[in-house]
Design a protein around this motif. Sequence first.
Motif, PDB file in Angstrom:
ATOM      1  N   LEU A 145       0.778  -1.299  -0.192  1.00 26.30           N
ATOM      2  CA  LEU A 145      -0.019  -0.023  -0.075  1.00 26.30           C
ATOM      3  C   LEU A 145       0.837   1.218  -0.026  1.00 26.30           C
ATOM      4  O   LEU A 145       1.954   1.386   0.774  1.00 26.30           O
ATOM      5  N   LEU A 146       0.364   2.147  -0.847  1.00 29.36           N
ATOM      6  CA  LEU A 146       1.116   3.587  -0.526  1.00 29.36           C
ATOM      7  C   LEU A 146       0.916   3.969   0.880  1.00 29.36           C
ATOM      8  O   LEU A 146      -0.140   3.979   1.283  1.00 29.36           O
ATOM      9  N   GLY A 147       2.091   4.489   1.306  1.00 28.86           N
ATOM     10  CA  GLY A 147       2.089   4.884   2.774  1.00 28.86           C
ATOM     11  C   GLY A 147       1.993   3.772   3.739  1.00 28.86           C
ATOM     12  O   GLY A 147       1.606   4.192   5.082  1.00 28.86           O
ATOM     13  N   CYS A 148       1.798   2.369   3.434  1.00 31.24           N
ATOM     14  CA  CYS A 148       1.371   1.287   4.088  1.00 31.24           C
ATOM     15  C   CYS A 148       0.196   1.403   4.782  1.00 31.24           C
ATOM     16  O   CYS A 148      -0.076   0.889   5.705  1.00 31.24           O
ATOM     17  N   VAL A 149      -0.954   2.165   4.608  1.00 27.56           N
ATOM     18  CA  VAL A 149      -2.023   2.505   4.951  1.00 27.56           C
ATOM     19  C   VAL A 149      -3.330   2.765   4.210  1.00 27.56           C
ATOM     20  O   VAL A 149      -2.905   3.269   2.821  1.00 27.56           O
ATOM     21  N   PRO A 150      -4.568   2.314   4.503  1.00 28.78           N
ATOM     22  CA  PRO A 150      -5.684   2.830   3.684  1.00 28.78           C
ATOM     23  C   PRO A 150      -6.140   4.343   4.245  1.00 28.78           C
ATOM     24  O   PRO A 150      -5.640   4.506   5.454  1.00 28.78           O
ATOM     25  N   TYR A 151      -6.598   4.985   3.094  1.00 25.82           N
ATOM     26  CA  TYR A 151      -6.771   6.314   3.522  1.00 25.82           C
ATOM     27  C   TYR A 151      -8.151   6.659   3.581  1.00 25.82           C
ATOM     28  O   TYR A 151      -8.953   5.884   2.698  1.00 25.82           O
TER      29      TYR A 151
END
Length: 175
Positions: free
Chosen positions: A31-37
Motif C-alpha cells: 500500500l502507498l504509505g502502508c495504510v488505507p486512507y
Amino acid sequence: MILILCEGPDEKAIIDLLLDNDKLLFTRDDLLGCVPYVGRQLNNPVVSKEILHYGKEVTIYRVGDTQRDKIKIIKNLKDYVSEERIRKYCTKPELEILFIIAENMMNDFSKQKDKPCVFAKKHISYNGEKYCKSTEFIKKYFSGKRIDLLVESIKEYKRIKSHDSDELFLADLLK
C-alpha cells in the motif's frame, strides 16, 4: 503500488481488520504509505504527497457504498493515476449489511423497509452493547476470533448481492 481510498472511517476499520489479520491478497507493504486512507477523491494533500513521492503509477481501490462520483484526477497526478487503474469495491446499500449477514438476519431485514443502518441500530448488539455507527463497535464486533465472521459475511454478501458491472466486491480482495 495500491492506494486504498475508503469512503469513511468505518470502511477503513474493515480494511484495517482484514489487513491486520492477513486476509487480503496484499499486505500493508503493498500500500502507498502502508495504510488505507479515508477519502473519496485525490484532493487530500497527504494522499497527493504520497503519490508524488512514490513517483510511479498507482492502482486505486475505492471502498464504499457510494460509487456514483468519478475520481477527479488532479493535474499534477496525471502521470501517476489513470482511469484504467481505478477499481470500485462496493458495500451497497450500506456497510451495516455485513452485520445483518453476520447475525443471520437477512430474511428479517428483507421483510421490512428500514435502511441497513436503521435496522442494525434496532437489532444488532454485541457483548451487551447495541450497534452504534462507530469504528469502535466495528473493531469490537469483528476483532480477534470473530475476524472469520467478517470474512464469511463478506463472502456471503457477494453471493447474495449484485452490483453494476464496473463495481467489484470486498470478497474480490480476499485471499
